[in-house]
Scaffold this motif. Sequence first.
Motif, PDB file in Angstrom:
ATOM      1  N   LYS A   4      45.349  12.084  24.371  1.00  0.00           N
ATOM      2  CA  LYS A   4      45.824  13.013  23.493  1.00  0.00           C
ATOM      3  C   LYS A   4      44.459  14.204  23.324  1.00  0.00           C
ATOM      4  N   THR A   5      44.102  14.908  24.323  1.00  0.00           N
ATOM      5  CA  THR A   5      43.113  15.626  24.637  1.00  0.00           C
ATOM      6  C   THR A   5      43.352  17.310  24.378  1.00  0.00           C
ATOM      7  N   GLY A  59      43.753  25.885  12.180  1.00  0.00           N
ATOM      8  CA  GLY A  59      45.170  25.662  11.710  1.00  0.00           C
ATOM      9  C   GLY A  59      45.989  24.650  12.782  1.00  0.00           C
ATOM     10  N   PHE A  60      45.684  24.957  14.087  1.00  0.00           N
ATOM     11  CA  PHE A  60      46.184  23.873  15.174  1.00  0.00           C
ATOM     12  C   PHE A  60      45.584  22.511  14.994  1.00  0.00           C
ATOM     13  N   ARG A  61      44.353  22.690  15.200  1.00  0.00           N
ATOM     14  CA  ARG A  61      43.585  21.250  15.049  1.00  0.00           C
ATOM     15  C   ARG A  61      44.014  20.620  13.533  1.00  0.00           C
ATOM     16  N   SER A 108      48.263  12.957  13.434  1.00  0.00           N
ATOM     17  CA  SER A 108      47.836  11.800  14.072  1.00  0.00           C
ATOM     18  C   SER A 108      46.200  11.959  14.434  1.00  0.00           C
ATOM     19  N   LYS A 109      45.733  10.691  14.030  1.00  0.00           N
ATOM     20  CA  LYS A 109      43.909  10.811  14.447  1.00  0.00           C
ATOM     21  C   LYS A 109      43.797  10.575  15.750  1.00  0.00           C
ATOM     22  N   ALA A 139      53.745  18.757  16.331  1.00  0.00           N
ATOM     23  CA  ALA A 139      52.904  17.851  17.037  1.00  0.00           C
ATOM     24  C   ALA A 139      53.623  16.336  16.957  1.00  0.00           C
ATOM     25  N   GLU A 140      54.580  16.275  16.054  1.00  0.00           N
ATOM     26  CA  GLU A 140      55.280  14.914  16.121  1.00  0.00           C
ATOM     27  C   GLU A 140      56.059  14.745  17.235  1.00  0.00           C
ATOM     28  N   THR A 141      56.437  15.902  17.837  1.00  0.00           N
ATOM     29  CA  THR A 141      57.377  16.213  19.090  1.00  0.00           C
ATOM     30  C   THR A 141      56.471  15.675  20.361  1.00  0.00           C
TER      31      THR A 141
END
Length: 403
Positions: free
Chosen positions: A3-4, A14-16, A23-24, A387-389
Motif C-alpha cells: 500500500k504505497t 488531506g489525502f495522506r 489504515s496505518k 480509502a476503505e474501498t
Amino acid sequence: MQKTICELFAGVGGFRLAFEKNSKDWKTVWANQWEPGRKSQDAFDCYCAHFGKSPNHVNVDIAAVDKSTIPDHNLLVGGFPCQDYSVARTGATGIQGKKGVLWWQIYDVLKTKHPSFVLLENVDRLLKSPASQRGRDFGIILSCFDSEGYSVEWRVVNAAEYGFAQRRRRTFIFAYRNDTRYGTSGEDVPVEEILGKSGFFASTFPIKEIPEIFSTTFESHDIATVSETFQFAFRNTGIMRDGTIFTGESKPVEMEPTLLRDIVQHNVPEKYYLGDKIDKWDYLKGAKKIERTARNGHKYVFSEGPIAFPDPLDRPARTMLTSESTTNRSTHVIEDPDTKRLRLLTPVEAERIQGFDDEWTNTGMSERMRFFCMGNALVVGAVQKMAETMNRIFAMEKDPGAK
C-alpha cells in the motif's frame, strides 16, 4: 500488493491524512507540494509538521522533478486545478501542452512510473470545460489514461449528501491499469452493474438506478486530434474502458448530513464578530443588477442572486473557497448560537468543515493562510470512505478470493 502512495499537489496533506486515518498500512513514499510565487511555503511546512521532514517530501516545482527519481508506488493521488488542457502540434517534436498546466505533470508520472491505481480530485466543472468545446478537457484526460493502458471511473460527489459538513461538489477520478486483478475482474461485468452497484464509486457512495446511459468512442487515439475535435456531454457518473466512454446522471442514496450547528465553537473571541459592518455584508450577500461596459464598449447588466445571510446552522456549510474569512460574498457568516450575534467562522471551524483535526493548520502560518489552505483542501472524510474501498481492492490484488 504494498500500500504505497505518491502524493502530488499535497497541500496540507488531506489525502495522506484520510488514508492514514483509515489504515496505518498505507505508506506515502513520496510527496510534492509547491506554491508558485510565494516565498513562504506554508502548506508544505504544515505537511512536514504533521508527517515529518524527509528527502521524499519535496518542495519544488513538480515540472522540475525528474519523474524517474520518484520511488515506485501502487497508488498515485492528488488534487489538481482545472486548467486549459489543450495541446498543440509542434511539428517533428510531436505535441505539447500549455506550460504550467499540471495535468501534464501527472501524465508524465503515469508514463514513467505506471502506478497500478490513481485517485484524483478536481472541480465539478472539469466535465464541461471549456465552454466553447464542452467535454474536451476531460476527454483529453481520458485519452491520456487510455493511451497508457488504464480504465477510468469518475463521479461528481457532493460531500454533504454522504454525511459530511459541506456542500462541496468535486469530481473524483479513479483509474486502474487494465492488467491489475481489479481491471481483469471487471472485463465481463456490464457497464450498468459497474456504474450502479459494483464499481469503485458505486460501492463507496451508493446511488439510485441510473435511468439512461450514453456512450461515445474516441475517433482517434492521437491526443492532439482529441484536443482539436473531441466534444461530449459528460454526466456526473461514468466509466471509460477500451477507449469507449459510458456516462449517466446519478442521484445519491443520501445520508444524514453533518450540520454547521454540529461543528461550531463556543466562547469565540470578539475579533470574529462583524460589529457595525452589517450594511456592507447585506450588500455583498444580496441580489444585485449592475450595468457594466465590456472592453469593446458593449453595455450589459451583471446580475447575481442572493446568498443566505446569515448562513443557516441547520444545514451543512456551503463550498468553502480560498477567500474564506475575507470581506467577500462567498465568506460564511453565522449567527453565534451562544451570543446570537453575527460572526465569521474561526480557523478551527473551517478545519472541521473539511474534516481535519482541530488546529491542523496552526503550524506557524498566518490566520489568513489557514483559511486559504482549507479552501484549497478536500473533505477528508469523503476520501476516508474511498480509502476503505481501496483497502478491499488491494486485498483482492494480494488474494483474488478476498472480499
